[in-house]
Design a protein around this motif. Structure first.
Motif, PDB file in Angstrom:
ATOM      1  N   ILE A  13      12.318  -7.498 -13.753  1.00 35.67           N
ATOM      2  CA  ILE A  13      11.727  -6.310 -14.366  1.00 35.67           C
ATOM      3  C   ILE A  13      11.096  -6.710 -15.690  1.00 35.67           C
ATOM      4  O   ILE A  13      11.785  -7.167 -16.603  1.00 35.67           O
ATOM      5  CB  ILE A  13      12.779  -5.210 -14.592  1.00 35.67           C
ATOM      6  CG1 ILE A  13      13.430  -4.820 -13.267  1.00 35.67           C
ATOM      7  CG2 ILE A  13      12.156  -3.988 -15.254  1.00 35.67           C
ATOM      8  CD1 ILE A  13      14.521  -3.787 -13.396  1.00 35.67           C
ATOM      9  N   THR A  14       9.783  -6.570 -15.802  1.00 34.91           N
ATOM     10  CA  THR A  14       9.064  -7.030 -16.991  1.00 34.91           C
ATOM     11  C   THR A  14       8.488  -5.901 -17.835  1.00 34.91           C
ATOM     12  O   THR A  14       8.069  -6.132 -18.960  1.00 34.91           O
ATOM     13  CB  THR A  14       7.912  -7.971 -16.586  1.00 34.91           C
ATOM     14  OG1 THR A  14       7.005  -7.259 -15.722  1.00 34.91           O
ATOM     15  CG2 THR A  14       8.454  -9.194 -15.853  1.00 34.91           C
ATOM     16  N   GLU A  15       8.450  -4.681 -17.293  1.00 32.72           N
ATOM     17  CA  GLU A  15       7.871  -3.583 -18.050  1.00 32.72           C
ATOM     18  C   GLU A  15       8.560  -2.278 -17.693  1.00 32.72           C
ATOM     19  O   GLU A  15       9.294  -2.186 -16.710  1.00 32.72           O
ATOM     20  CB  GLU A  15       6.371  -3.468 -17.797  1.00 32.72           C
ATOM     21  CG  GLU A  15       6.008  -3.146 -16.354  1.00 32.72           C
ATOM     22  CD  GLU A  15       4.514  -3.051 -16.132  1.00 32.72           C
ATOM     23  OE1 GLU A  15       3.755  -3.607 -16.944  1.00 32.72           O
ATOM     24  OE2 GLU A  15       4.102  -2.404 -15.149  1.00 32.72           O
ATOM     25  N   ASN A  73       6.140  -3.606 -22.454  1.00 31.55           N
ATOM     26  CA  ASN A  73       6.662  -4.840 -21.880  1.00 31.55           C
ATOM     27  C   ASN A  73       7.979  -5.220 -22.545  1.00 31.55           C
ATOM     28  O   ASN A  73       8.252  -4.844 -23.691  1.00 31.55           O
ATOM     29  CB  ASN A  73       5.657  -5.981 -22.064  1.00 31.55           C
ATOM     30  CG  ASN A  73       4.391  -5.759 -21.266  1.00 31.55           C
ATOM     31  OD1 ASN A  73       4.433  -5.276 -20.134  1.00 31.55           O
ATOM     32  ND2 ASN A  73       3.253  -6.093 -21.843  1.00 31.55           N
ATOM     33  N   VAL A  74       8.789  -5.978 -21.831  1.00 32.18           N
ATOM     34  CA  VAL A  74      10.042  -6.487 -22.387  1.00 32.18           C
ATOM     35  C   VAL A  74       9.731  -7.318 -23.628  1.00 32.18           C
ATOM     36  O   VAL A  74       8.841  -8.168 -23.616  1.00 32.18           O
ATOM     37  CB  VAL A  74      10.793  -7.342 -21.347  1.00 32.18           C
ATOM     38  CG1 VAL A  74      11.984  -8.046 -21.997  1.00 32.18           C
ATOM     39  CG2 VAL A  74      11.259  -6.483 -20.184  1.00 32.18           C
ATOM     40  N   GLY A  75      10.436  -7.036 -24.711  1.00 34.89           N
ATOM     41  CA  GLY A  75      10.230  -7.758 -25.964  1.00 34.89           C
ATOM     42  C   GLY A  75       9.238  -7.111 -26.907  1.00 34.89           C
ATOM     43  O   GLY A  75       9.125  -7.523 -28.065  1.00 34.89           O
ATOM     44  N   ALA A  76       8.516  -6.101 -26.438  1.00 37.24           N
ATOM     45  CA  ALA A  76       7.527  -5.436 -27.291  1.00 37.24           C
ATOM     46  C   ALA A  76       8.218  -4.608 -28.369  1.00 37.24           C
ATOM     47  O   ALA A  76       9.273  -4.026 -28.154  1.00 37.24           O
ATOM     48  CB  ALA A  76       6.620  -4.545 -26.451  1.00 37.24           C
ATOM     49  N   SER A  78      14.514   6.350 -24.643  1.00 37.29           N
ATOM     50  CA  SER A  78      14.899   6.196 -23.248  1.00 37.29           C
ATOM     51  C   SER A  78      13.723   5.601 -22.483  1.00 37.29           C
ATOM     52  O   SER A  78      12.607   6.109 -22.563  1.00 37.29           O
ATOM     53  CB  SER A  78      15.296   7.545 -22.645  1.00 37.29           C
ATOM     54  OG  SER A  78      15.571   7.416 -21.260  1.00 37.29           O
ATOM     55  N   LEU A  79      13.996   4.517 -21.754  1.00 36.92           N
ATOM     56  CA  LEU A  79      12.969   3.855 -20.955  1.00 36.92           C
ATOM     57  C   LEU A  79      13.201   4.135 -19.478  1.00 36.92           C
ATOM     58  O   LEU A  79      14.349   4.242 -19.027  1.00 36.92           O
ATOM     59  CB  LEU A  79      12.992   2.342 -21.185  1.00 36.92           C
ATOM     60  CG  LEU A  79      12.755   1.828 -22.598  1.00 36.92           C
ATOM     61  CD1 LEU A  79      12.907   0.305 -22.616  1.00 36.92           C
ATOM     62  CD2 LEU A  79      11.378   2.219 -23.100  1.00 36.92           C
ATOM     63  N   GLU A  80      12.121   4.238 -18.726  1.00 33.50           N
ATOM     64  CA  GLU A  80      12.206   4.381 -17.278  1.00 33.50           C
ATOM     65  C   GLU A  80      11.655   3.115 -16.638  1.00 33.50           C
ATOM     66  O   GLU A  80      10.491   2.767 -16.844  1.00 33.50           O
ATOM     67  CB  GLU A  80      11.408   5.591 -16.802  1.00 33.50           C
ATOM     68  CG  GLU A  80      11.954   6.914 -17.305  1.00 33.50           C
ATOM     69  CD  GLU A  80      11.088   8.089 -16.884  1.00 33.50           C
ATOM     70  OE1 GLU A  80      10.060   7.840 -16.219  1.00 33.50           O
ATOM     71  OE2 GLU A  80      11.418   9.230 -17.218  1.00 33.50           O
ATOM     72  N   THR A  81      12.508   2.426 -15.874  1.00 35.90           N
ATOM     73  CA  THR A  81      12.070   1.236 -15.169  1.00 35.90           C
ATOM     74  C   THR A  81      11.830   1.571 -13.711  1.00 35.90           C
ATOM     75  O   THR A  81      11.922   2.721 -13.299  1.00 35.90           O
ATOM     76  CB  THR A  81      13.121   0.115 -15.278  1.00 35.90           C
ATOM     77  OG1 THR A  81      14.236   0.445 -14.427  1.00 35.90           O
ATOM     78  CG2 THR A  81      13.624  -0.042 -16.705  1.00 35.90           C
ATOM     79  N   ASP A  82      11.544   0.540 -12.924  1.00 33.42           N
ATOM     80  CA  ASP A  82      11.334   0.753 -11.494  1.00 33.42           C
ATOM     81  C   ASP A  82      12.596   1.278 -10.813  1.00 33.42           C
ATOM     82  O   ASP A  82      12.522   1.852  -9.730  1.00 33.42           O
ATOM     83  CB  ASP A  82      10.937  -0.562 -10.815  1.00 33.42           C
ATOM     84  CG  ASP A  82       9.549  -1.014 -11.241  1.00 33.42           C
ATOM     85  OD1 ASP A  82       8.849  -0.222 -11.891  1.00 33.42           O
ATOM     86  OD2 ASP A  82       9.185  -2.159 -10.930  1.00 33.42           O
ATOM     87  N   LYS A  83      13.759   1.070 -11.436  1.00 36.65           N
ATOM     88  CA  LYS A  83      15.004   1.404 -10.766  1.00 36.65           C
ATOM     89  C   LYS A  83      15.872   2.393 -11.530  1.00 36.65           C
ATOM     90  O   LYS A  83      16.512   3.244 -10.928  1.00 36.65           O
ATOM     91  CB  LYS A  83      15.820   0.119 -10.514  1.00 36.65           C
ATOM     92  CG  LYS A  83      15.118  -0.883  -9.607  1.00 36.65           C
ATOM     93  CD  LYS A  83      15.968  -2.120  -9.395  1.00 36.65           C
ATOM     94  CE  LYS A  83      15.286  -3.109  -8.446  1.00 36.65           C
ATOM     95  NZ  LYS A  83      16.094  -4.331  -8.248  1.00 36.65           N
TER      96      LYS A  83
END
Length: 410
Positions: A14-16, A68-71, A38-43
């Motif tokens: 998962i990168t974003e 993106n991860v790390g942003a 709160s972030l929403e990922t693919d899962k």
């Protein structure tokens, strides 16, 4: 500039993610590790914790943006003692009741002040409930969709009836019979569900076979032992333990249902990791009960109950849903009589359970009423033959109708 708040690692591959909601606003006091977004990922949905204590500074991205991860998404300024206490204790601005115009939408400013997630915001919009008067039952006192639904179903206090918000009084009612529509952007989770289900249809040769199961013996066993079971294990004895055990038994006879296609090879598993479909506020998720074939009834029920609570609280992790070799989906809890479930790639089969209802059946030449359930097995016909699918369902049926088989491994 302050300390940077960055998007954390979100799990393997998962990168974003999508910025679902800001949980803090500029000037709010923030404790170390306290969620600020709160972030929403693919899962799953993931909270972003603050790396330090201080005062929330600047939000660098907007809700709905892809990150993106790390942003870097925000900053936390220095502040402690009187400054932080002042920010934490400052009274919230008076929030008017939601406007009735345009289908009852609440403003973005109001939603920000109340720290509503996108799903809760939509529930508020659809129900017309005033969120300012509700007490949240979610994490850190945040409102949940259940809070909104409960408020909608509860009658309003009589004293509050005469009062009307200025915005409502000044806005003319929509003409009777007016037709409208609303556009809501799909969440990342919903987009992923849509993509995966369509990929399953495009890739697998899907077929479904059905059977019906007499639930008399399982119901009798639950009735006989439910109190002792709950007293000993602290959890209710449900149906999923029986069906998971039955699937494990049947998969020994028909290993193809617990296998997957990888390139030009078939990968067979000597373990059973069951993906259990669970309803969450933002869609259906499938956390995995690992090595379910080695677990006791109590361990299975405890694992499923734990996932259900985490799904409701929005605390499921990517690792919770990683893997899985077979899926059980229980549409019966919503009243479904019959369905054709879709497999969860790269798995090759899914067992659909449905509601239990009394139906007339013939037993020993007599027509009697029995608690019956339809079960459905959808499978990838490239790997699983019809004979194997039918055999698998018959094994499940036999185990449920005579639970002793589960104990003596028949």
């Amino acid at each position: 500039m302050g300390t940077e708040v960055k998007v954390p690692a979100l799990g393997e591959s998962i990168t974003e993610a999508t910025l679902g909601a800001w949980l803090k606003k500029p000037g709010d006091a923030v404790a170390v590790d306290e969620p600020v977004a709160s972030l929403e990922t693919d899962k799953v949905s993931v909270d972003v914790p603050s790396p330090v204590a201080g005062v929330f500074g600047e939000a660098m991205v907007a809700e709905g943006d892809t990150v993106n991860v790390g942003a870097v998404i925000a900053t936390i300024g220095e502040g402690s003692g009187a400054a932080a206490a002042s920010a934490a204790q400052a009274p919230e601005p008076t929030i008017p009741a939601p406007a009735a115009a345009k289908g009852g939408d609440i403003s973005d400013e109001q939603a920000q002040a109340l720290r509503l997630s996108p799903s809760v915001r939509r529930a508020v919009q659809e129900s017309g409930v005033d969120p300012a008067g509700l007490t949240g039952s979610g994490k850190d006192g945040r409102l949940t969709k259940e809070d909104v639904a409960k408020a909608k179903s509860s009658p309003a206090p009589a004293a509050a009836a005469p009062a009307a918000a200025p915005a409502q009084a000044s806005t003319p009612a929509a003409p009777k019979g007016e037709r409208g529509e609303e556009r809501v952007k799909m969440t990342r989770l919903r987009q992923t569900i849509a993509t995966r289900l369509k990929d399953a249809q495009n890739t697998a040769a899907l077929l479904t076979t059905f059977n019906d199961v007499d639930m008399t013996e399982v119901i009798a066993a639950r009735t006989r032992y439910k109190d002792l079971f709950e007293k000993k294990h602290g959890i209710r004895l449900g149906f999923m333990g029986f069906f998971t055990k039955a699937v494990a038994l049947a998969a020994r006879d028909v290993p193809a249902v617990n296998a997957r296609i990888e390139g030009d090879e078939i990968v067979y598993h000597n373990y059973l990791d069951v993906s259990v479909a669970v309803s969450a506020p933002k869609g259906l998720v499938v956390p995995v009960v690992r090595s379910a074939d080695q677990m006791s009834f109590a361990e299975i029920e405890q694992a499923i109950a734990g996932f259900g609570k985490k799904a409701k609280d929005g605390t499921l992790t990517a690792d919770d849903m990683k893997g899985g070799t077979f899926t059980i989906s229980n549409g019966g809890v919503f009243g479904s009589l019959l369905s054709t479930p879709i497999i969860n790639p790269p798995q090759s089969a899914v067992l659909g359970l449905h509601r239990i209802e009394e139906r007339p059946v013939v037993k020993d030449g007599q027509i009697v009423a029995r608690p019956m359930m339809y079960v459905a097995l959808s499978y990838d016909h490239r790997l699983i033959d019809g004979r194997e699918a039918v055999t698998f369902l018959v094994r499940v049926k036999e185990a449920i109708e005579d639970p002793t088989r589960l104990l003596i491994d028949l």
